[in-house]
Design an enzyme around this catalytic site. Structure first.
Site, PDB file in Angstrom:
ATOM      1  N   THR A  97      69.646  22.212 -21.893  1.00 27.66           N
ATOM      2  CA  THR A  97      68.342  22.411 -22.969  1.00 27.66           C
ATOM      3  C   THR A  97      67.534  23.275 -22.698  1.00 27.66           C
ATOM      4  O   THR A  97      67.180  23.430 -21.149  1.00 27.66           O
ATOM      5  CB  THR A  97      67.532  21.057 -22.773  1.00 27.66           C
ATOM      6  OG1 THR A  97      68.344  19.727 -23.167  1.00 27.66           O
ATOM      7  CG2 THR A  97      66.270  21.086 -23.797  1.00 27.66           C
ATOM      8  N   LYS A 172      66.775  20.419 -30.984  1.00 31.17           N
ATOM      9  CA  LYS A 172      66.505  19.637 -29.797  1.00 31.17           C
ATOM     10  C   LYS A 172      64.990  19.173 -29.427  1.00 31.17           C
ATOM     11  O   LYS A 172      64.418  18.445 -29.103  1.00 31.17           O
ATOM     12  CB  LYS A 172      67.302  20.182 -28.529  1.00 31.17           C
ATOM     13  CG  LYS A 172      66.880  19.540 -27.119  1.00 31.17           C
ATOM     14  CD  LYS A 172      67.633  18.080 -26.911  1.00 31.17           C
ATOM     15  CE  LYS A 172      67.121  17.394 -25.446  1.00 31.17           C
ATOM     16  NZ  LYS A 172      68.002  16.263 -25.309  1.00 31.17           N
ATOM     17  N   LYS A 240      59.764  20.221 -18.584  1.00 29.43           N
ATOM     18  CA  LYS A 240      60.625  21.531 -18.899  1.00 29.43           C
ATOM     19  C   LYS A 240      60.916  21.798 -20.166  1.00 29.43           C
ATOM     20  O   LYS A 240      60.372  22.595 -20.927  1.00 29.43           O
ATOM     21  CB  LYS A 240      61.935  21.594 -18.230  1.00 29.43           C
ATOM     22  CG  LYS A 240      62.830  22.514 -18.654  1.00 29.43           C
ATOM     23  CD  LYS A 240      64.122  22.493 -18.117  1.00 29.43           C
ATOM     24  CE  LYS A 240      65.007  21.279 -18.671  1.00 29.43           C
ATOM     25  NZ  LYS A 240      65.986  21.289 -19.777  1.00 29.43           N
TER      26      LYS A 240
HETATM   27  N1  LIG Z   1      70.019  13.504 -17.850  1.00 27.55           N
HETATM   28  C1  LIG Z   1      69.621  13.368 -19.198  1.00 27.55           C
HETATM   29  O1  LIG Z   1      69.594  12.327 -19.678  1.00 27.55           O
HETATM   30  C2  LIG Z   1      69.735  14.505 -20.189  1.00 27.55           C
HETATM   31  C3  LIG Z   1      69.654  14.375 -21.599  1.00 27.55           C
HETATM   32  C4  LIG Z   1      69.841  15.176 -22.476  1.00 27.55           C
HETATM   33  C5  LIG Z   1      69.753  16.518 -22.037  1.00 27.55           C
HETATM   34  N2  LIG Z   1      69.874  16.855 -20.546  1.00 27.55           N
HETATM   35  C6  LIG Z   1      69.772  18.289 -20.089  1.00 27.55           C
HETATM   36  O2  LIG Z   1      71.249  18.464 -19.658  1.00 27.55           O
HETATM   37  C7  LIG Z   1      71.027  19.546 -18.435  1.00 27.55           C
HETATM   38  C8  LIG Z   1      71.578  19.071 -17.277  1.00 27.55           C
HETATM   39  O3  LIG Z   1      70.791  17.664 -17.113  1.00 27.55           O
HETATM   40  P1  LIG Z   1      71.593  16.893 -15.930  1.00 27.55           P
HETATM   41  O4  LIG Z   1      70.617  15.505 -16.037  1.00 27.55           O
HETATM   42  O5  LIG Z   1      72.872  16.838 -15.811  1.00 27.55           O
HETATM   43  O6  LIG Z   1      70.710  17.475 -14.750  1.00 27.55           O
HETATM   44  P2  LIG Z   1      70.998  17.240 -13.100  1.00 27.55           P
HETATM   45  O7  LIG Z   1      71.826  15.942 -12.777  1.00 27.55           O
HETATM   46  O8  LIG Z   1      69.910  17.643 -12.339  1.00 27.55           O
HETATM   47  O9  LIG Z   1      72.393  18.507 -13.032  1.00 27.55           O
HETATM   48  C9  LIG Z   1      71.910  19.819 -13.050  1.00 27.55           C
HETATM   49  C10 LIG Z   1      73.292  20.535 -12.733  1.00 27.55           C
HETATM   50  O10 LIG Z   1      73.018  21.940 -12.683  1.00 27.55           O
HETATM   51  C11 LIG Z   1      73.381  22.863 -11.630  1.00 27.55           C
HETATM   52  N3  LIG Z   1      72.201  23.659 -11.455  1.00 27.55           N
HETATM   53  C12 LIG Z   1      70.871  23.560 -11.467  1.00 27.55           C
HETATM   54  N4  LIG Z   1      70.431  25.023 -11.220  1.00 27.55           N
HETATM   55  C13 LIG Z   1      71.430  25.814 -10.795  1.00 27.55           C
HETATM   56  C14 LIG Z   1      71.588  26.890 -10.536  1.00 27.55           C
HETATM   57  N5  LIG Z   1      70.460  27.825 -10.442  1.00 27.55           N
HETATM   58  N6  LIG Z   1      72.898  27.597 -10.440  1.00 27.55           N
HETATM   59  C15 LIG Z   1      73.898  27.041 -10.193  1.00 27.55           C
HETATM   60  N7  LIG Z   1      73.746  25.544 -10.614  1.00 27.55           N
HETATM   61  C16 LIG Z   1      72.692  24.899 -10.883  1.00 27.55           C
HETATM   62  C17 LIG Z   1      73.292  21.602 -10.481  1.00 27.55           C
HETATM   63  O11 LIG Z   1      73.982  22.007  -9.228  1.00 27.55           O
HETATM   64  P3  LIG Z   1      73.728  21.015  -8.143  1.00 27.55           P
HETATM   65  O12 LIG Z   1      74.641  19.933  -8.008  1.00 27.55           O
HETATM   66  O13 LIG Z   1      74.027  22.138  -7.233  1.00 27.55           O
HETATM   67  O14 LIG Z   1      72.286  20.824  -7.997  1.00 27.55           O
HETATM   68  C18 LIG Z   1      73.799  20.313 -11.217  1.00 27.55           C
HETATM   69  O15 LIG Z   1      75.226  20.472 -11.481  1.00 27.55           O
HETATM   70  C19 LIG Z   1      69.412  19.849 -18.528  1.00 27.55           C
HETATM   71  O16 LIG Z   1      69.054  20.906 -19.334  1.00 27.55           O
HETATM   72  C20 LIG Z   1      68.735  18.590 -18.973  1.00 27.55           C
HETATM   73  O17 LIG Z   1      67.521  18.861 -19.755  1.00 27.55           O
HETATM   74  C21 LIG Z   1      69.777  15.874 -19.990  1.00 27.55           C
END
Ligand SMILES: NC(=O)c1ccc[n+]([C@@H]2O[C@H](COP(=O)([O-])OP(=O)(O)OC[C@H]3O[C@@H](n4cnc5c(N)ncnc54)[C@H](OP(=O)(O)O)[C@@H]3O)[C@@H](O)[C@H]2O)c1
Length: 289
Positions: A97, A172, A240
């Site tokens: 997102t 979104k 965010k």
């Molecule tokens: N969780 C939800 O319910 C949900 C629902 C809809 C949309 N989203 C969106 O989907 C996206 C991912 O969410 P998530 O819940 O999966 O987040 P998350 O569990 O915090 O995972 C984030 C991922 O991104 C990687 N990452 C972050 N910064 C990075 C960087 N600078 N360089 C390389 N890798 C990086 C992290 O690596 P590390 O493992 O090394 O930290 C991890 O693999 C976000 O944009 C969020 O807004 C989430």
């Protein structure tokens, strides 16, 4: 197909798994914290790259699902980024997102080297990712969408082309704007009911079939009453997203009075240590003033 998946977080880990198990694709993965990539390979097979570029080498479609705009730029651009490996005719799909501006920026960067781009943020949360039941809102060209959709279907119950590059992210934003105001309204109602001494379960059973009905009401009222806020999308992520909504609203001249107020409430939740609480924690502020 040969595909790559960059970012094995809460969402990416199961999504990449579905590409392998349901889609039957050859999947190469990259994760900044390498241990998660090793765990993914141990569970699913495939291979892990030590850079995004290495994972993307030979891939027909590269998927990204990281945190915010800058995180995406970090895995896409530069010596170690996926674009350095991607050949003309391949496709980059971003499930992060982000701002709509980033989507347009990546569409232009890809076009310079013949790489197509889709912005494809998701909704449905962790449960949707684990169950392969996400809703995917897509921005880009129809012909590119038609190539990607059968692959994305491995983890989606709906995958909809909304419009040109950036339109997926704008869709979104509509989703997040709806949720912000709705959750505050629900919190106020539930807290009101408790203070007024009502049997909230009875009230919800009655009103959840009427005009006040919502997913948030169905799925969150119980945990809100129980003062539990560990059920999904985190306040840090919501802030965010609302930041992107407010910047875009400024750009297009759409007032967001309620969203701005609710964003302030979420900032208060963060200040009180609730950044990882789920978004229904607006209730927490009303209860614990
Ligand atoms: N969780 C939800 O319910 C949900 C629902 C809809 C949309 N989203 C969106 O989907 C996206 C991912 O969410 P998530 O819940 O999966 O987040 P998350 O569990 O915090 O995972 C984030 C991922 O991104 C990687 N990452 C972050 N910064 C990075 C960087 N600078 N360089 C390389 N890798 C990086 C992290 O690596 P590390 O493992 O090394 O930290 C991890 O693999 C976000 O944009 C969020 O807004 C989430």
């Amino acid at each position: 197909m040969n595909v790559a998946f960059i970012g094995l977080g809460v969402m990416g880990f199961p999504m990449a798994g579905h590409l392998r198990a349901r889609g039957g694709h050859d999947v190469a993965v990259f994760n900044r914290t390498a241990a998660k990539a090793s765990a993914w390979v141990a569970q699913n097979g495939g291979r892990a790259g030590i850079t995004p570029r290495q994972a993307a080498t030979g891939a027909e479609i590269v998927f990204v699902c990281v945190g915010n705009d800058d995180d995406v730029r970090g895995v896409v651009h530069g010596e170690a980024g996926v674009l350095a490996a991607m050949k003309p005719g391949t496709l980059l799909v971003d499930h992060t997102t982000t701002s709509a501006g980033l989507a347009r920026e990546l569409a232009a960067a890809g076009a310079k080297q013949g790489v197509a781009f889709l912005d494809a943020p998701v909704s449905g949360g962790q449960a949707g990712a684990v169950n392969g039941q996400l809703t995917v809102m897509v921005g880009g060209d129809q012909s590119v969408f038609d190539r990607a959709k059968p692959v994305i279907d491995a983890y989606a119950k709906a995958c909809v082309l909304i419009g040109p590059a950036g339109a997926g992210q704008l869709a979104k934003m509509m989703n997040q704007i709806c949720i912000a105001g709705l959750v505050q309204g629900l919190s106020e109602a539930v807290n009101f009911g408790l203070k007024a001494g009502l049997d909230v379960e009875k009230v919800i059973a009655a009103i959840s079939k009427g005009a006040a009905q919502s997913w948030q009401m169905e799925n969150r009222w119980k945990t809100m009453v129980a003062d539990k806020f560990d059920f999904g999308f985190a306040v840090d992520w919501m802030r965010k997203d609302l930041g992107y909504c407010m910047a875009e609203a400024e750009r297009v001249g759409a007032p967001l009075p309620v969203t701005r107020i609710v964003d302030g409430f979420y900032a208060e939740v963060q200040k009180r240590g609730g950044g990882r609480f789920d978004t229904s924690s607006l209730m927490y502020l009303l209860r614990h003033r």
